[in-house]
Design an enzyme around this catalytic site. Structure first.
Site, mmCIF file in Angstrom:
data_model
loop_
_atom_site.group_PDB
_atom_site.id
_atom_site.type_symbol
_atom_site.label_atom_id
_atom_site.label_comp_id
_atom_site.label_asym_id
_atom_site.label_seq_id
_atom_site.Cartn_x
_atom_site.Cartn_y
_atom_site.Cartn_z
ATOM 1 N N THR A 7 -0.912 7.552 -1.119
ATOM 2 C CA THR A 7 -2.185 7.494 -1.851
ATOM 3 C C THR A 7 -3.113 6.418 -1.291
ATOM 4 O O THR A 7 -4.303 6.418 -1.610
ATOM 5 C CB THR A 7 -1.919 7.146 -3.331
ATOM 6 O OG1 THR A 7 -1.332 5.828 -3.368
ATOM 7 C CG2 THR A 7 -0.962 8.125 -3.981
ATOM 8 N N ARG A 15 0.850 -1.179 0.000
ATOM 9 C CA ARG A 15 0.000 0.000 0.000
ATOM 10 C C ARG A 15 0.886 1.230 0.000
ATOM 11 O O ARG A 15 1.707 1.416 0.888
ATOM 12 C CB ARG A 15 -0.871 -0.038 1.253
ATOM 13 C CG ARG A 15 -1.942 0.999 1.268
ATOM 14 C CD ARG A 15 -2.986 0.679 2.302
ATOM 15 N NE ARG A 15 -2.483 0.681 3.664
ATOM 16 C CZ ARG A 15 -3.229 0.968 4.723
ATOM 17 N NH1 ARG A 15 -4.488 1.256 4.561
ATOM 18 N NH2 ARG A 15 -2.715 0.943 5.929
ATOM 19 N N ASP A 72 -1.093 -2.961 12.842
ATOM 20 C CA ASP A 72 -0.615 -3.509 11.574
ATOM 21 C C ASP A 72 -0.456 -5.028 11.721
ATOM 22 O O ASP A 72 0.422 -5.510 12.446
ATOM 23 C CB ASP A 72 0.720 -2.861 11.205
ATOM 24 C CG ASP A 72 1.160 -3.255 9.802
ATOM 25 O OD1 ASP A 72 1.320 -2.365 8.963
ATOM 26 O OD2 ASP A 72 1.327 -4.477 9.545
HETATM 27 N N1 URA Z 1 -3.645 -3.227 7.451
HETATM 28 C C1 URA Z 1 -3.360 -3.556 8.727
HETATM 29 O O1 URA Z 1 -2.486 -4.381 8.982
HETATM 30 N N2 URA Z 1 -4.046 -2.960 9.720
HETATM 31 C C2 URA Z 1 -5.019 -2.054 9.502
HETATM 32 O O2 URA Z 1 -5.624 -1.579 10.460
HETATM 33 C C3 URA Z 1 -5.292 -1.708 8.158
HETATM 34 C C4 URA Z 1 -4.604 -2.301 7.164
#
Ligand code: URA
Length: 209
Positions: free
Chosen positions: A108, A104, A200
């Site tokens: 953006t 990601r 995460d």
């Molecule tokens: N990816 C993750 O690991 N945690 C989140 O809260 C959103 C995306």
């Protein structure tokens, strides 16, 4: 299957609470994710068709159910998808396995592809895409675009936590793909993290924080 299924089994909810807690160690987080993935695998395969087969038990013959029809492919969205993949693979050891690498872009929040390796005959398989966090839905929708281009036409999406924004994005982009999740959280924050969430997932799973 409904577009969104929330698997609110008490065992899953208990383990998910432990995973959410910031104090939970990497080792425990990984173990809990594996345990939950076994339970979620049970739910994501609930409607697979069966056919009757004649077998012999030590005592007599009987007609007994076995899975019928299309075989399965499991597709992990790297890298956090691998945490869910382990348990699902354990339950369905004959499934073919593929990987989609998307990261990601933090500016953006859009997905960028860096790896794509999937079984060739996706069109003749039920495809289960695994990724623990359905946040913006951008990576999931992009991964499913790629899988459809590769021939998949029977896809379901398995995650641990979903945000309403991600569910809406998926419904818009891929209304034919049912989502199975352990919980639907409140919202995303400005960085695209799920609230209250668990942080995460990749970092917590692999200890890279
Ligand atoms: N990816 C993750 O690991 N945690 C989140 O809260 C959103 C995306």
């Amino acid at each position: 299957m409904d577009h969104l299924t929330i698997v609110d089994h008490p065992l899953i909810q208990h383990k998910l609470t432990l995973m959410r807690e910031a104090a939970t160690s990497t080792a425990s987080f990984r173990r809990l994710l594996r345990e939950i993935s076994l339970l979620l695998a049970y739910e994501v395969t609930r409607d697979l068709p069966v056919t009757m087969k004649s077998i012999e038990t030590p005592l007599e013959e009987m007609e007994s159910p076995v899975l019928r029809g299309k075989k399965l492919a499991l597709i992990s969205i790297l890298r956090a998808g691998n945490g869910l993949l382990d348990g699902v693979m354990e339950l369905i050891p004959s499934a073919r396995v593929g990987f989609v690498g998307l990261y990601r872009d933090e500016e953006t929040l859009k997905p960028v592809q860096y790896y794509f390796k999937v079984p060739k005959d996706l069109g003749s398989r039920t495809v289960i895409v695994v990724d623990p966090m359905l946040a913006t839905g951008n990576s999931s929708a992009a991964a499913i675009d790629l899988l459809k281009e590769a021939g998949a036409d029977d896809i379901r999406f398995l995650c641990l936590l979903a945000a309403p924004e991600g569910v809406a994005r998926m419904k818009d982009a891929h209304p034919d793909v049912p989502i199975i999740t352990a919980a639907l959280d409140r919202q995303l924050n400005e960085k695209g993290y799920i609230l209250p969430g668990l942080g995460d997932a990749g970092d917590r799973m692999f200890g890279t924080k």
